[in-house]
Design a protein around this motif. Structure first.
Motif, short mmCIF file in Angstrom:
data_model
loop_
_atom_site.label_atom_id
_atom_site.label_comp_id
_atom_site.label_asym_id
_atom_site.label_seq_id
_atom_site.Cartn_x
_atom_site.Cartn_y
_atom_site.Cartn_z
N VAL A 154 1.03 -1.21 0.10
CA VAL A 154 -0.02 0.03 -0.01
C VAL A 154 0.90 1.41 0.00
O VAL A 154 1.91 1.24 0.70
CB VAL A 154 -0.89 -0.15 1.41
N GLY A 155 0.67 2.12 -1.20
CA GLY A 155 1.49 3.30 -1.08
C GLY A 155 2.10 3.35 -2.36
O GLY A 155 3.16 2.54 -2.32
N GLY A 156 2.00 4.03 -3.38
CA GLY A 156 2.70 4.02 -4.59
C GLY A 156 3.72 5.16 -4.42
O GLY A 156 4.26 5.39 -5.81
N THR B 197 9.19 4.27 -1.73
CA THR B 197 9.27 3.13 -1.04
C THR B 197 8.42 1.84 -1.45
O THR B 197 9.01 0.90 -1.83
CB THR B 197 9.00 3.55 0.43
N ILE C 199 -1.25 -0.95 -4.40
CA ILE C 199 -2.35 0.07 -4.07
C ILE C 199 -2.03 1.39 -3.91
O ILE C 199 -1.31 1.76 -3.05
CB ILE C 199 -3.13 -0.46 -2.89
N ALA D 182 -3.64 5.58 -3.79
CA ALA D 182 -4.87 6.35 -3.70
C ALA D 182 -5.21 7.22 -4.74
O ALA D 182 -6.07 7.59 -5.35
CB ALA D 182 -4.80 7.07 -2.07
N PRO E 205 4.27 10.00 -7.78
CA PRO E 205 3.71 11.37 -7.98
C PRO E 205 4.87 12.50 -7.99
O PRO E 205 4.53 13.33 -8.92
CB PRO E 205 2.74 11.46 -6.74
N ALA F 167 3.54 1.42 3.16
CA ALA F 167 4.26 2.54 2.74
C ALA F 167 3.84 3.66 2.43
O ALA F 167 3.89 4.32 1.11
CB ALA F 167 5.33 1.93 1.52
N ALA G 151 11.07 18.14 0.40
CA ALA G 151 10.18 17.01 0.44
C ALA G 151 11.30 16.10 1.65
O ALA G 151 12.45 16.40 1.61
CB ALA G 151 10.27 15.97 -0.68
N PRO G 152 10.65 15.17 2.11
CA PRO G 152 11.63 14.50 3.58
C PRO G 152 12.23 13.63 2.75
O PRO G 152 12.06 12.34 2.90
CB PRO G 152 10.49 13.90 4.23
N ALA H 223 14.78 5.51 -8.64
CA ALA H 223 14.12 4.45 -8.08
C ALA H 223 14.28 3.35 -8.76
O ALA H 223 14.26 3.28 -10.01
CB ALA H 223 12.58 5.21 -7.71
P1 NAD Z 1 5.19 8.86 -0.21
O1 NAD Z 1 4.67 9.93 0.65
O2 NAD Z 1 6.20 9.34 -1.17
O3 NAD Z 1 4.17 8.16 -0.60
C1 NAD Z 1 3.12 7.38 -0.27
C2 NAD Z 1 1.89 7.24 -0.88
O4 NAD Z 1 0.90 6.53 -0.07
C3 NAD Z 1 1.18 8.33 -1.58
O5 NAD Z 1 1.15 8.52 -2.92
C4 NAD Z 1 -0.07 8.49 -1.20
O6 NAD Z 1 -1.21 8.70 -2.00
C5 NAD Z 1 -0.48 6.88 -0.75
N1 NAD Z 1 -1.40 6.72 0.21
C6 NAD Z 1 -1.42 7.19 1.24
N2 NAD Z 1 -2.71 6.70 2.10
C7 NAD Z 1 -3.00 5.60 1.41
C8 NAD Z 1 -4.12 4.76 1.52
N3 NAD Z 1 -4.72 4.78 2.75
N4 NAD Z 1 -4.27 3.98 0.37
C9 NAD Z 1 -3.80 3.78 -0.77
N5 NAD Z 1 -2.54 4.49 -0.92
C10 NAD Z 1 -2.39 5.73 0.14
O7 NAD Z 1 5.95 7.86 0.81
P2 NAD Z 1 7.40 7.24 0.63
O8 NAD Z 1 7.40 6.30 -0.73
O9 NAD Z 1 7.43 6.25 2.06
O10 NAD Z 1 8.45 8.25 0.76
C11 NAD Z 1 8.52 8.98 1.84
C12 NAD Z 1 9.65 10.12 1.48
O11 NAD Z 1 10.78 9.54 1.28
C13 NAD Z 1 9.25 10.76 0.14
O12 NAD Z 1 9.46 12.08 0.14
C14 NAD Z 1 10.06 10.18 -0.76
O13 NAD Z 1 10.27 10.81 -2.09
C15 NAD Z 1 11.19 9.88 -0.24
N6 NAD Z 1 12.01 8.41 -0.58
C16 NAD Z 1 12.67 8.62 -1.85
C17 NAD Z 1 13.28 7.53 -2.40
C18 NAD Z 1 13.90 7.82 -3.53
O14 NAD Z 1 14.01 8.62 -4.15
N7 NAD Z 1 14.40 6.38 -4.35
C19 NAD Z 1 13.09 6.15 -1.74
C20 NAD Z 1 12.31 6.15 -0.77
C21 NAD Z 1 11.53 7.36 -0.27
#
Ligand code: NAD
Length: 492
Positions: free
Chosen positions: A198-200, A203, A235, A237, A243, A302, A354-355, A430
């Motif tokens: 869950v979470g596109g 990660t 999955i 949202a 994005p 995720a 961004a974090p 990624a």
């Molecule tokens: P994210 O915040 O980037 O993505 C989470 C996704 O989960 C969102 O697209 C959101 O729409 C979706 N979501 C939330 N609630 C939901 C639900 N109930 N049902 C379905 N989908 C849902 O999270 P992340 O991937 O953990 O990344 C966190 C941060 O770390 C981001 O800033 C990311 O850019 C960064 N990161 C970067 C890399 C990379 O550059 N390779 C790798 C890991 C993380």
């Protein structure tokens, strides 16, 4: 070549036999650093620790190279290859730096103390104490966002810490071995072999890619009788995955996932989680909402970051933080707004970026420069004060003393000119499975969006170069070679 080997050998020798450390100096300020993640460790790496009495506090006694964490879930990389003990990092510091393995539970900005506790396994109890500070850097990161969705904490795996990756690795094999058990019912095999992510965001995408690779390259060969039942569903949202990447790379990722047979369910919002299924709401093209249920064997959650309790607690104590929702609002010098002598870096700070690991490490580097400069400034000001005082006492040396003061003042003017923090985005990378990656990188003042096998090589070399130490780099190369030649280790 011999010269190179001698150079590396000398480097390793130096690293393992550092100069003796100097004891804490009561005349110096105490700088407390919370956390051992990207922000805090980047700060430590460049900080001249001789200027302060430095105390590092973190429940995790190692730095974790998080970009390669998804690879640990399947055994492509062994977890210790991306961990660097904080004790080893501190060994290279000339001045004495203290490390306490403990978690900060609250910060009192009035009394300038951090309350910490250590839940010791050997002692079997929890010890609590207070650590006073003159300057405090908060780099405690964030925790997993669950948005209060029922069942998420109880039933899903997260992917933030090394323990999470180890748990996922065990659970994958548990699902596979249970599915392969004698007389297992077909619908139970289907459920057990359905891996739901869950979470596109990056990660979720990277993990889904790694998981499908593991299955295609190893499990399928080792346990062929269940091979046509294994499925990965991602999955999300929003209407698309990744994005934060460009449209072209989103499309490339989605089409690659289709080829890899990873099922992407966009516009699908998870609402409830039980021990065996995920309940979600799908928005159709006509805007109508429909309920769907996904039975699963493994669920990985995720969906991004949430604020840690210690940070929430501090925010509640500072009136200027009342409108900040996603973490500690900081100014352009990373000072926590409304507080004195407190800075924040990384995922717990809100600086308008961004974090990501990249932001956190640049913030850590910035603070190191800032603190080195502050210490130098204080030293020069002190020297100037002393020399000015001696001007009347030693009139014979007045010309020399004045020249010296001028020199210090000149140095001071140069030092004081430190610019506010500015993040320089180097790009996003990624891994998307089947030895392909996507990259949105800055290229000659422009942007380059690429995806595919060449990008995969770029991804590997970029991450390799970013690894914390030579030891980590060698271990990661070894793991890549090992899993390519002999396959991943599927023992639990
Ligand atoms: P994210 O915040 O980037 O993505 C989470 C996704 O989960 C969102 O697209 C959101 O729409 C979706 N979501 C939330 N609630 C939901 C639900 N109930 N049902 C379905 N989908 C849902 O999270 P992340 O991937 O953990 O990344 C966190 C941060 O770390 C981001 O800033 C990311 O850019 C960064 N990161 C970067 C890399 C990379 O550059 N390779 C790798 C890991 C993380």
């Amino acid at each position: 070549i011999l010269g190179g080997i001698a150079y590396v050998g000398y480097g390793i020798y130096q690293d393992r036999h550092p100069a003796p450390q100097i004891e804490p100096d009561p005349s110096k300020k105490t700088l407390v650093i919370l956390g051992t993640g990207w922000g805090s460790v980047s700060l430590l790496k460049r900080l001249d620790t001789e200027n302060y009495n430095v105390i590092v506090i973190s429940p995790r006694n190692y730095f974790l190279f998080t970009p390669l964490l998804p690879s640990c879930t399947t055994g492509t990389i062994e977890h210790r290859s991306i961990m660097e003990p904080i004790r080893t990092i501190l060994r290279s510091k000339r001045a004495n730096v203290k490390y306490y393995e403990a978690e900060a539970s609250s910060i009192d900005p009035e009394r300038k103390v951090v309350k910490v506790f250590d839940a010791s396994e050997v002692r079997g109890d929890t010890a609590e104490t207070e650590v006073p500070y003159d300057m405090l850097v908060i780099g405690v990161g964030a925790e997993n966002a669950t948005f209060g969705i029922p069942g998420v904490r109880e039933h899903s795996c997260f992917l933030k810490e090394i323990g999470d990756a180890q748990l996922i690795r065990k659970k994958i094999m548990d699902c596979v071995e249970t599915a392969a058990f004698k007389d297992q019912k077909p619908e139970e095999i289907d459920r057990l072999l359905h891996m739901v992510v869950v979470g596109g965001g990056p990660t979720g995408v990277e993990f889904a890619g790694e998981l499908q690779d593991f299955f295609e390259e190893d499990i399928k060969k080792l346990i062929p009788d269940i091979s046509d039942r294994f499925r990965v569903t991602l999955i999300e949202a929003l209407p698309n995955v990744l994005p934060s990447f460009s449209k072209q790379l989103i499309e490339y990722t989605e089409s690659t996932f289709k080829e890899e047979k990873i099922d992407i369910k966009t516009k699908t919002m998870v609402k409830n989680v039980t021990d065996k299924s995920v309940e979600a709401e799908v928005t159709g093209p006509d805007g109508k909402k429909e309920k769907v249920v996904f039975p699963y064997g493994l669920l990985v959650w995720a969906t991004g970051n949430a604020v840690r309790p210690v940070v929430k607690d501090l925010m509640a104590r500072i009136p200027a933080q009342k409108d900040s929702r996603r973490g500690l609002a900081v100014n352009e010098y990373l000072v926590v707004q409304g507080a004195r002598d407190i800075w924040a870096v990384g995922d717990c700070a809100v600086a308008g970026y961004a974090p990501t690991a990249q932001v956190a490490s640049q913030e850590g580097n910035f603070l190191a420069r800032l603190f080195n400069n502050m210490a130098k400034t204080e030293m020069l000001e002190e020297n100037i004060r002393e020399l000015s005082g001696s001007l009347n006492l030693k009139p014979g040396n007045a010309a020399e003393i004045s020249r010296q003061i001028e020199e210090y003042e000149r140095q001071l003017r140069r030092i004081k000119d430190i610019k506010p923090f500015h993040y320089s985005h180097q790009g996003s990378l990624a891994y998307i499975g089947s030895e392909k990656a996507v990259a949105d990188v800055s290229w000659f003042n422009g942007n380059l969006a690429t995806g595919g096998s060449l990008t995969f090589l770029f991804w590997r070399s970029a991450y390799l170069s970013m690894c914390f130490s030579t030891r980590n780099r060698l271990l990661v190369i070894n793991d890549w070679l090992k899993s390519k030649l002999f396959g991943r280790d599927v023992s639990r």
